[in-house]
Motif scaffolding. Structure first.
Motif, PDB file in Angstrom:
ATOM      1  N   GLU A 131      48.569 -14.040  57.677  1.00  0.00           N
ATOM      2  CA  GLU A 131      47.665 -14.840  56.568  1.00  0.00           C
ATOM      3  C   GLU A 131      46.985 -13.746  56.084  1.00  0.00           C
ATOM      4  OE1 GLU A 131      48.479 -19.251  58.787  1.00  0.00           O
ATOM      5  OE2 GLU A 131      46.756 -17.747  59.215  1.00  0.00           O
ATOM      6  N   ALA A 132      46.099 -13.137  56.877  1.00  0.00           N
ATOM      7  CA  ALA A 132      45.162 -11.960  56.223  1.00  0.00           C
ATOM      8  C   ALA A 132      45.473 -11.380  55.244  1.00  0.00           C
ATOM      9  CB  ALA A 132      44.204 -11.259  57.523  1.00  0.00           C
ATOM     10  N   MET A 133      46.564 -10.578  55.328  1.00  0.00           N
ATOM     11  CA  MET A 133      47.321 -10.064  54.511  1.00  0.00           C
ATOM     12  C   MET A 133      47.473 -10.557  53.042  1.00  0.00           C
ATOM     13  SD  MET A 133      49.668  -6.972  56.166  1.00  0.00           S
ATOM     14  CE  MET A 133      50.503  -8.221  57.666  1.00  0.00           C
ATOM     15  N   ILE A 134      47.907 -11.900  53.028  1.00  0.00           N
ATOM     16  CA  ILE A 134      48.488 -12.461  52.183  1.00  0.00           C
ATOM     17  C   ILE A 134      47.302 -13.291  51.312  1.00  0.00           C
ATOM     18  CG2 ILE A 134      50.763 -12.805  52.556  1.00  0.00           C
ATOM     19  CD1 ILE A 134      50.287 -15.477  53.515  1.00  0.00           C
ATOM     20  N   THR A 135      46.134 -13.611  51.951  1.00  0.00           N
ATOM     21  CA  THR A 135      44.972 -14.327  51.405  1.00  0.00           C
ATOM     22  C   THR A 135      43.786 -13.414  51.122  1.00  0.00           C
ATOM     23  OG1 THR A 135      44.130 -14.868  53.561  1.00  0.00           O
ATOM     24  CG2 THR A 135      45.986 -16.408  52.376  1.00  0.00           C
ATOM     25  N   GLY A 136      43.438 -12.335  51.758  1.00  0.00           N
ATOM     26  CA  GLY A 136      42.480 -11.410  51.669  1.00  0.00           C
ATOM     27  C   GLY A 136      41.090 -11.902  51.867  1.00  0.00           C
ATOM     28  N   PRO A 137      40.886 -12.392  53.071  1.00  0.00           N
ATOM     29  CA  PRO A 137      39.738 -12.996  53.609  1.00  0.00           C
ATOM     30  C   PRO A 137      38.521 -11.914  53.547  1.00  0.00           C
ATOM     31  CG  PRO A 137      40.883 -12.535  55.497  1.00  0.00           C
ATOM     32  CD  PRO A 137      41.891 -12.293  54.499  1.00  0.00           C
ATOM     33  N   GLN A 138      37.327 -12.628  53.382  1.00  0.00           N
ATOM     34  CA  GLN A 138      36.140 -11.398  53.179  1.00  0.00           C
ATOM     35  C   GLN A 138      36.345 -10.503  52.358  1.00  0.00           C
ATOM     36  OE1 GLN A 138      33.893 -13.320  55.113  1.00  0.00           O
ATOM     37  NE2 GLN A 138      35.323 -14.560  56.278  1.00  0.00           N
ATOM     38  N   ALA A 139      36.060  -9.208  53.110  1.00  0.00           N
ATOM     39  CA  ALA A 139      36.039  -8.112  52.216  1.00  0.00           C
ATOM     40  C   ALA A 139      37.622  -7.384  51.866  1.00  0.00           C
ATOM     41  CB  ALA A 139      35.174  -7.185  52.506  1.00  0.00           C
ATOM     42  N   MET A 140      38.361  -8.435  52.658  1.00  0.00           N
ATOM     43  CA  MET A 140      39.758  -7.520  52.783  1.00  0.00           C
ATOM     44  C   MET A 140      40.507  -7.771  51.251  1.00  0.00           C
ATOM     45  SD  MET A 140      42.627  -8.199  55.587  1.00  0.00           S
ATOM     46  CE  MET A 140      44.275  -7.802  55.411  1.00  0.00           C
ATOM     47  N   PRO A 141      41.293  -6.892  50.978  1.00  0.00           N
ATOM     48  CA  PRO A 141      42.176  -6.964  49.708  1.00  0.00           C
ATOM     49  C   PRO A 141      43.341  -7.903  50.088  1.00  0.00           C
ATOM     50  CG  PRO A 141      42.493  -4.889  50.506  1.00  0.00           C
ATOM     51  CD  PRO A 141      41.510  -5.357  51.266  1.00  0.00           C
ATOM     52  N   VAL A 142      43.939  -8.375  48.806  1.00  0.00           N
ATOM     53  CA  VAL A 142      44.944  -9.167  49.361  1.00  0.00           C
ATOM     54  C   VAL A 142      46.423  -8.269  48.995  1.00  0.00           C
ATOM     55  CG1 VAL A 142      46.571 -10.770  48.129  1.00  0.00           C
ATOM     56  CG2 VAL A 142      44.182 -11.213  48.055  1.00  0.00           C
ATOM     57  N   PHE A 143      47.295  -8.163  49.979  1.00  0.00           N
ATOM     58  CA  PHE A 143      48.332  -7.528  49.976  1.00  0.00           C
ATOM     59  C   PHE A 143      49.447  -8.464  49.897  1.00  0.00           C
ATOM     60  CE2 PHE A 143      45.555  -4.737  52.693  1.00  0.00           C
ATOM     61  CZ  PHE A 143      45.704  -3.759  52.009  1.00  0.00           C
ATOM     62  N   ASN A 144      49.862  -8.697  48.540  1.00  0.00           N
ATOM     63  CA  ASN A 144      50.878  -9.765  48.155  1.00  0.00           C
ATOM     64  C   ASN A 144      52.453  -8.837  48.365  1.00  0.00           C
ATOM     65  OD1 ASN A 144      51.504  -8.271  45.809  1.00  0.00           O
ATOM     66  ND2 ASN A 144      49.878  -9.406  44.870  1.00  0.00           N
ATOM     67  N   ASP A 145      53.406  -9.776  48.191  1.00  0.00           N
ATOM     68  CA  ASP A 145      54.747  -9.350  48.579  1.00  0.00           C
ATOM     69  C   ASP A 145      55.085  -8.265  47.601  1.00  0.00           C
ATOM     70  OD1 ASP A 145      54.729 -11.380  50.619  1.00  0.00           O
ATOM     71  OD2 ASP A 145      56.176 -12.511  49.565  1.00  0.00           O
ATOM     72  N   SER A 146      54.501  -8.228  46.502  1.00  0.00           N
ATOM     73  CA  SER A 146      54.921  -6.922  45.592  1.00  0.00           C
ATOM     74  C   SER A 146      54.352  -5.612  46.030  1.00  0.00           C
ATOM     75  CB  SER A 146      54.539  -7.077  44.259  1.00  0.00           C
ATOM     76  OG  SER A 146      53.128  -7.335  44.032  1.00  0.00           O
TER      77      SER A 146
ATOM     78  N   GLY B 111      43.002  -0.808  65.002  1.00  0.00           N
ATOM     79  CA  GLY B 111      42.635  -2.193  64.852  1.00  0.00           C
ATOM     80  C   GLY B 111      41.251  -2.561  65.542  1.00  0.00           C
ATOM     81  N   ALA B 112      40.411  -1.499  65.922  1.00  0.00           N
ATOM     82  CA  ALA B 112      39.143  -1.757  66.568  1.00  0.00           C
ATOM     83  C   ALA B 112      38.388  -2.371  65.756  1.00  0.00           C
ATOM     84  CB  ALA B 112      38.594  -0.590  67.114  1.00  0.00           C
ATOM     85  N   GLY B 113      38.325  -2.186  64.131  1.00  0.00           N
ATOM     86  CA  GLY B 113      37.379  -2.719  63.076  1.00  0.00           C
ATOM     87  C   GLY B 113      36.546  -1.496  62.908  1.00  0.00           C
ATOM     88  N   GLY B 114      35.372  -2.176  61.891  1.00  0.00           N
ATOM     89  CA  GLY B 114      34.388  -0.937  61.516  1.00  0.00           C
ATOM     90  C   GLY B 114      33.555  -1.412  60.795  1.00  0.00           C
ATOM     91  N   ALA B 115      32.440  -0.806  60.514  1.00  0.00           N
ATOM     92  CA  ALA B 115      31.464  -1.275  59.378  1.00  0.00           C
ATOM     93  C   ALA B 115      31.691  -1.052  58.067  1.00  0.00           C
ATOM     94  CB  ALA B 115      30.081  -0.505  59.744  1.00  0.00           C
ATOM     95  N   LEU B 116      31.285  -2.110  57.136  1.00  0.00           N
ATOM     96  CA  LEU B 116      31.465  -1.855  55.835  1.00  0.00           C
ATOM     97  C   LEU B 116      30.163  -1.941  54.933  1.00  0.00           C
ATOM     98  CD1 LEU B 116      34.647  -4.286  54.958  1.00  0.00           C
ATOM     99  CD2 LEU B 116      34.609  -1.641  55.393  1.00  0.00           C
ATOM    100  N   THR B 117      30.068  -2.001  53.767  1.00  0.00           N
ATOM    101  CA  THR B 117      28.836  -2.223  53.150  1.00  0.00           C
ATOM    102  C   THR B 117      28.108  -3.441  52.960  1.00  0.00           C
ATOM    103  OG1 THR B 117      29.955  -2.133  50.955  1.00  0.00           O
ATOM    104  CG2 THR B 117      29.350  -0.020  51.750  1.00  0.00           C
ATOM    105  N   GLN B 118      26.955  -3.673  52.680  1.00  0.00           N
ATOM    106  CA  GLN B 118      26.518  -4.836  52.242  1.00  0.00           C
ATOM    107  C   GLN B 118      26.128  -5.770  53.606  1.00  0.00           C
ATOM    108  OE1 GLN B 118      28.072  -6.294  48.795  1.00  0.00           O
ATOM    109  NE2 GLN B 118      26.969  -4.849  47.542  1.00  0.00           N
ATOM    110  N   GLY B 119      26.510  -5.138  54.647  1.00  0.00           N
ATOM    111  CA  GLY B 119      26.373  -6.246  56.013  1.00  0.00           C
ATOM    112  C   GLY B 119      27.670  -6.620  56.271  1.00  0.00           C
ATOM    113  N   LYS B 120      28.776  -6.299  55.591  1.00  0.00           N
ATOM    114  CA  LYS B 120      30.121  -6.856  55.866  1.00  0.00           C
ATOM    115  C   LYS B 120      30.765  -5.906  56.876  1.00  0.00           C
ATOM    116  CE  LYS B 120      30.592  -9.304  51.486  1.00  0.00           C
ATOM    117  NZ  LYS B 120      31.580  -9.410  50.312  1.00  0.00           N
ATOM    118  N   TYR B 121      31.836  -6.271  57.602  1.00  0.00           N
ATOM    119  CA  TYR B 121      32.694  -5.337  58.541  1.00  0.00           C
ATOM    120  C   TYR B 121      33.939  -5.690  58.622  1.00  0.00           C
ATOM    121  CZ  TYR B 121      31.788  -9.569  61.409  1.00  0.00           C
ATOM    122  OH  TYR B 121      31.931 -10.650  61.981  1.00  0.00           O
TER     123      TYR B 121
ATOM    124  N   GLN C 152      29.126 -12.527  56.218  1.00  0.00           N
ATOM    125  CA  GLN C 152      30.578 -12.734  56.418  1.00  0.00           C
ATOM    126  C   GLN C 152      30.687 -13.830  57.447  1.00  0.00           C
ATOM    127  OE1 GLN C 152      32.467  -9.009  56.857  1.00  0.00           O
ATOM    128  NE2 GLN C 152      33.982  -9.718  58.237  1.00  0.00           N
ATOM    129  N   ALA C 153      31.681 -14.455  57.613  1.00  0.00           N
ATOM    130  CA  ALA C 153      32.133 -15.380  58.470  1.00  0.00           C
ATOM    131  C   ALA C 153      32.617 -14.819  59.732  1.00  0.00           C
ATOM    132  CB  ALA C 153      32.799 -16.626  58.044  1.00  0.00           C
TER     133      ALA C 153
END
Length: 269
Positions: free
Chosen positions: A191-206, A167-177, A104-105
């Motif tokens: 922007e993170a909500m509408i683009t879904g960076p890294q392991a985050m899902p996309v939360f579009n307007d629908s 919003g303190a964050g936390g560990a995920l699988t496969q070395g991601k967080y 992850q970046a």
């Protein structure tokens, strides 16, 4: 006349007529379409010179991983269609250009060439390649116009599994967080909500409307501005850490007290 009639009955005649009709329609549209429609609609996100400058920046700093035409390589994904919002998020947070490959970046200080102007130019270029989510307006991300209570409900329903309830964050699988949100600006959160960076899902307007996104931003900003009642936040990651610190501190005090009492008894003898 008989020769023309015979050719009309040829099995390939219908296909030739169809191809001719398509060619005429395409040529006619090219001639009559307004220039603004023929140009990529994404260029509306920036001036034409922004796109040109953004292409130069891309070729200098991004093409080695993402390809000369942003088509993607083994080192980096395609950027066609990711939109200006993804560029603004990744570059303004220092995640891109990527320093070292990994799961992850991470967030880091921005590159020396990065500033508001260069980000706008690079975003305009990527937007021109295939559209995608655009950078939100200041009104869309203004925490003062959001409802913290509603935002808290939405955040707890959609985000605490990864980011913790503050919003303190936390560990995920496969070395991601899931990264902490303490340094993220309101624009970056949106922007993170509408683009879904890294392991985050996309939360579009629908899924989450723009108004609800602003409510969530209001909650996140409000929570990190709250004081720590105990004096030390301890990462603000919940009662497990607080209990561990209390247990270690308590046991240490009891051990020190036992040593002190034993030493006094020995001196008395």
């Amino acid at each position: 006349m008989n020769r023309i009639t015979a050719r009309r009955r040829h099995p390939l005649a219908r296909y030739a007529v169809l191809l001719l009709a398509l060619g005429l329609v395409g040529g006619f549209y090219t001639l009559v379409a307004p220039p603004g429609e023929r140009a990529d609609a994404a260029i509306a996100a920036g001036r034409a010179d922004d796109v040109a400058q953004g292409k130069k920046l891309f070729e200098q700093s991004c093409a080695s991983c993402h390809g000369l035409n942003a088509e993607g390589t083994a080192q980096g994904p395609s950027l066609v269609g990711v939109g200006a919002a993804a560029v603004d998020f990744q570059v303004s947070s220092g995640r891109m250009p990527l320093a070292n490959p990994g799961a992850q970046a991470p967030r880091k200080p921005t590159a020396p060439w990065v500033n508001d102007e260069t980000i706008k130019q690079l975003s305009a270029y990527i937007q021109s390649l295939g559209g995608g989510p655009t950078v939100p307006t200041q009104e869309q991300v203004d925490p003062a116009k959001g409802d913290k209570a509603k935002g808290g409900e939405l955040f707890r329903a959609n985000c605490i599994q990864c980011h913790n309830f503050v919003g303190a964050g936390g560990a995920l699988t496969q070395g991601k967080y899931a990264p902490p949100l303490h340094e993220a600006t309101p624009t970056q959160i949106y922007e993170a909500m509408i683009t879904g960076p890294q392991a985050m899902p996309v939360f579009n307007d629908s899924i989450i409307t723009p108004e609800q996104k602003r409510d969530m931003i209001a909650y996140i900003v409000g929570v990190r501005e709250e004081p720590n009642p105990g004096g030390a936040g301890l990462g603000r990651i919940g009662p497990v850490t607080e209990g561990l610190v209390a247990w270690i501190a308590g046991i240490s005090l009891l051990v020190l007290a036992a040593i002190w009492i034993t030493a006094k008894k020995r001196q008395a003898h």
